[in-house]
Write an enzyme that holds these catalytic residues in place. Structure first.
Site, PDB file in Angstrom:
ATOM      1  CE  LYS A  73      14.169  14.169   4.166  1.00  0.00           C
ATOM      2  NZ  LYS A  73      13.016  13.912   3.236  1.00  0.00           N
ATOM      3  CG  HIS A 117       8.942   9.465  -9.032  1.00  0.00           C
ATOM      4  ND1 HIS A 117      10.289   9.221  -8.840  1.00  0.00           N
ATOM      5  CD2 HIS A 117       8.386   9.515  -7.797  1.00  0.00           C
ATOM      6  CE1 HIS A 117      10.543   9.159  -7.552  1.00  0.00           C
ATOM      7  NE2 HIS A 117       9.413   9.330  -6.895  1.00  0.00           N
ATOM      8  CB  SER A 152      14.223   7.464  -4.981  1.00  0.00           C
ATOM      9  OG  SER A 152      13.301   8.097  -5.853  1.00  0.00           O
ATOM     10  NE  ARG A 170       5.347   4.343  -2.571  1.00  0.00           N
ATOM     11  CZ  ARG A 170       6.483   4.626  -1.927  1.00  0.00           C
ATOM     12  NH1 ARG A 170       7.654   4.290  -2.455  1.00  0.00           N
ATOM     13  NH2 ARG A 170       6.469   5.227  -0.760  1.00  0.00           N
TER      14      ARG A 170
HETATM   15  O1  LIG Z   1      10.228   6.884  -4.811  1.00  0.00           O
HETATM   16  C1  LIG Z   1       9.604   7.201  -3.795  1.00  0.00           C
HETATM   17  O2  LIG Z   1      10.179   7.435  -2.684  1.00  0.00           O
HETATM   18  C2  LIG Z   1       8.096   7.344  -3.867  1.00  0.00           C
HETATM   19  C3  LIG Z   1       7.416   7.871  -2.761  1.00  0.00           C
HETATM   20  C4  LIG Z   1       6.041   7.973  -2.796  1.00  0.00           C
HETATM   21  C5  LIG Z   1       5.347   7.558  -3.933  1.00  0.00           C
HETATM   22  N1  LIG Z   1       4.021   7.548  -4.236  1.00  0.00           N
HETATM   23  N2  LIG Z   1       3.833   7.045  -5.483  1.00  0.00           N
HETATM   24  C6  LIG Z   1       5.022   6.740  -5.961  1.00  0.00           C
HETATM   25 BR1  LIG Z   1       5.240   6.017  -7.673  1.00  0.00          BR
HETATM   26  C7  LIG Z   1       6.024   7.040  -5.036  1.00  0.00           C
HETATM   27  C8  LIG Z   1       7.422   6.931  -5.011  1.00  0.00           C
END
Ligand SMILES: O=C(O)c1ccc2[nH]nc(Br)c2c1
Length: 162
Positions: A41, A17, A128, A91
């Site tokens: 949630k 992030h 996360s 990602r």
């Molecule tokens: O930690 C996540 O859930 C999460 C989600 C979506 C994400 N897009 N790019 C990143 Br770095 C990223 C991280």
């Protein structure tokens, strides 16, 4: 003033992030890290803790503000805050498939654009959820989270959900 928003639950914020947020800060005059809470949630960290961790880890970067965002439409939040772009890290192609319909809807609702930034290769596997799982099983996640997050993860006890 070109303002962007990086939305998310950040439960907790991690180095993937942070890398995307730092790049967004290089593209816009101001970046709002908008931390969401969906009351349906369960979160590991309270909203206050998630705000605190993000503020601590982003304190050294200029042009970044961290604030809570309500449960309403992100497009409406963007209109009210004068945000011209939503910045999202990607990602994988599944991230893109998930984000594309929302990006189109947000542009149609309030004209806000979505800017996709490919995540740094080193962090492309991070989430996360995975970090919490690995840390909860005693794995070393110190290279994936800032110290202030690691400290809270190692404290162990889940905090009040809010
Ligand atoms: O930690 C996540 O859930 C999460 C989600 C979506 C994400 N897009 N790019 C990143 Br770095 C990223 C991280």
């Amino acid at each position: 003033m070109r303002r962007a928003v990086c939305p998310g639950s950040f439960d907790p914020i991690h180095n993937g992030h942070l890398e995307v947020i730092a790049r967004a800060a290089g593209l816009f005059d101001e970046v709002i890290v908008a931390i969401s809470t969906n009351y349906a949630k369960k979160y590991r960290f309270s909203l206050d803790e998630r705000l605190e961790m993000a503020r601590e880890t982003l304190a050294s970067l200029k042009g970044i503000v961290v604030e809570p965002v309500g449960e309403g439409l992100l497009a409406e939040y963007c209109r009210q805050r004068g945000v011209s772009a939503i910045v999202k890290g990607l990602r994988s192609s599944s991230d893109f498939d998930y984000e594309l319909p929302m990006a189109t809807m947000n542009r149609q609702l309030s004209g806000v654009e979505t800017v996709f930034l490919p995540a740094e290769a080193h962090y492309i596997h991070l989430s996360s959820t995975l970090i919490k799982e690995v840390a909860g099983l005693g794995g070393n996640v110190s290279e994936y989270v800032p110290r202030s997050v690691l400290r809270r993860l190692l404290a162990g006890e889940p905090s009040a959900n809010q």
